[in-house]
Design a protein around this motif. Structure first.
Motif: not given
Length: 395
Positions: A124-134
């Protein structure tokens, strides 16, 4: 780039991917909020890139990025045992770094949305920091905790709470696979409703287990004292557990029959196809043509770098096309592109995901100017040639 008027932006790319087809001679007009306003013909000079909807990664394990190239086993059963052992040796700090790197590489290959399976709480942290939805499926595995499944569920719940504190998208407690979760826990998760994503029929060993109680997976279950019912194939077992319904995604689905493809389609179950991972682990070539013909919505998943190799959606598309041809039941290049974009989005319950007015899809530029059709675009494209469009949209 052409001149802007009242913050509108007009693009004249070499070509635009529309519904999986490479269309030449179109220009795209965006409004001042960055949404596509109009597609229309043009006969002027074009810019040297292809415009496409960004990609949907329909199945992912970000946390295994650091294990890429570390597992030499090429058989599904041996590979599963090897990765399980290597996971135990990883530090939490390393897993977090791996998630961040894998998320950045998804972004670099044009992925905007990930259906992520996570055994640990860092995606979750990784996706948020890279602007990824999901959507994140926090995995429940009870094969080693069959006598205290409540304690294991509490552990997974704590991981979920950490994930939701760092990620604004959907997060669900989720069964890993039919043979790694006890029957009652599987039924309990199915009864909750909502989205479920589960590895299904990835290898022939799974049907061997559920049909005859034999094979390497049966040996593993016996070692852990896991008792599972036998006498039918895995699709039938999952139906009995309540997992043949809409909002359920089956991942891999390599070893099913044409009749089972129709059963899955009628139930509204979607599928994530991961051809490079399947090939690396010597799984059967998935019957994607049969599933598409039956009406199954199939998305394309990058799985984990530990099995699929470098995070590259173009390589995954090329593999999907090649594997279908080797199986003798080919899919078209246009269908493969839709699996990575609009059909992948549909399979996960998203809105319209295409280069079309009103679409919710973010868009990417692929810096290629000499592709005549979608298969040639797949062959020439790479993450290094991919750029996000939204950074150019005026605010």
């Amino acid at each position: 780039m052409l001149p802007q008027t009242s913050k509108n932006m007009l693009l004249r790319p070499y070509a635009i991917v529309v519904d999986g087809r490479l269309e030449h001679g179109l220009e795209a007009l965006f409004d001042d909020e960055g949404r596509l306003k109009e597609l229309r013909p043009h006969t002027g000079n074009s810019e040297p890139f292809v415009l496409s909807a960004a990609f949907i990664n329909a199945h992912s394990h970000l946390e295994y990025r650091g294990l890429m190239g570390e597992i030499p086993e090429t058989d599904y059963h041996s590979w599963i045992l090897a990765i399980t052992a290597k996971k135990v040796a990883q530090s939490e700090a390393r897993v977090r770094e791996d998630c961040l790197l894998a998320a950045a590489e998804n972004r670099a290959t044009g992925v905007a949305f990930i259906a992520e399976h996570s055994d640990r709480p860092y995606s979750g942290e990784a996706m948020t920091k890279n602007g990824l939805d999901g959507v994140i499926f926090q995995e429940l595995i009870t094969i080693a905790d069959r006598e205290d499944t409540a304690q294991r569920l509490e552990f997974v719940t704590q991981n979920l709470l950490k994930t939701t504190s760092e990620f604004s998208g959907e997060v669900h407690i989720n069964p890993h696979a039919p043979w790694t979760v006890d029957t009652q826990s599987l039924k309990n998760l199915a009864a909750i409703g909502g989205k479920v994503s589960i590895h299904v029929a990835e290898s022939v060993y799974e049907n061997e287990l559920f049909l005859h109680g034999k094979g390497p997976l049966a040996t593993v279950c016996k070692e852990f004292g896991m008792q599972l019912p036998t006498g039918q194939r895995v699709v039938g077992y999952l139906k009995d557990c309540g997992l043949l319904r809409k909002d359920v995604q089956f991942v891999h689905v390599c070893d099913i029959s044409g009749e089972e493809a129709e059963v899955i389609a009628r139930a509204g179950v979607a599928v994530a196809h991961c051809p490079r991972s399947n090939e690396a682990l010597n799984c059967p070539r998935a019957p994607v043509r049969d599933m598409l013909d039956a009406g199954v919505l199939v998305g394309l998943g990058l799985d984990s770098a530990a099995s699929s190799g470098p995070i590259d959606m173009f390589a995954e598309m090329r593999a999907a096309l090649r594997v279908s041809r080797e199986r003798g039941t080919p899919v078209t290049p246009e269908e493969v592109w839709r699996m990575a974009t609009s059909m992948g989005a549909q399979s996960l319950g998203l809105g319209e995901w295409d280069v079309a007015p009103g679409s919710d899809a973010p868009m990417i530029k692929i810096h290629i100017q000499d592709a005549e059709d979608i298969e040639e675009l797949m062959a020439l494209a790479s993450p290094e040639k991919t750029e996000w469009l939204k950074d150019e949209i005026p605010n």
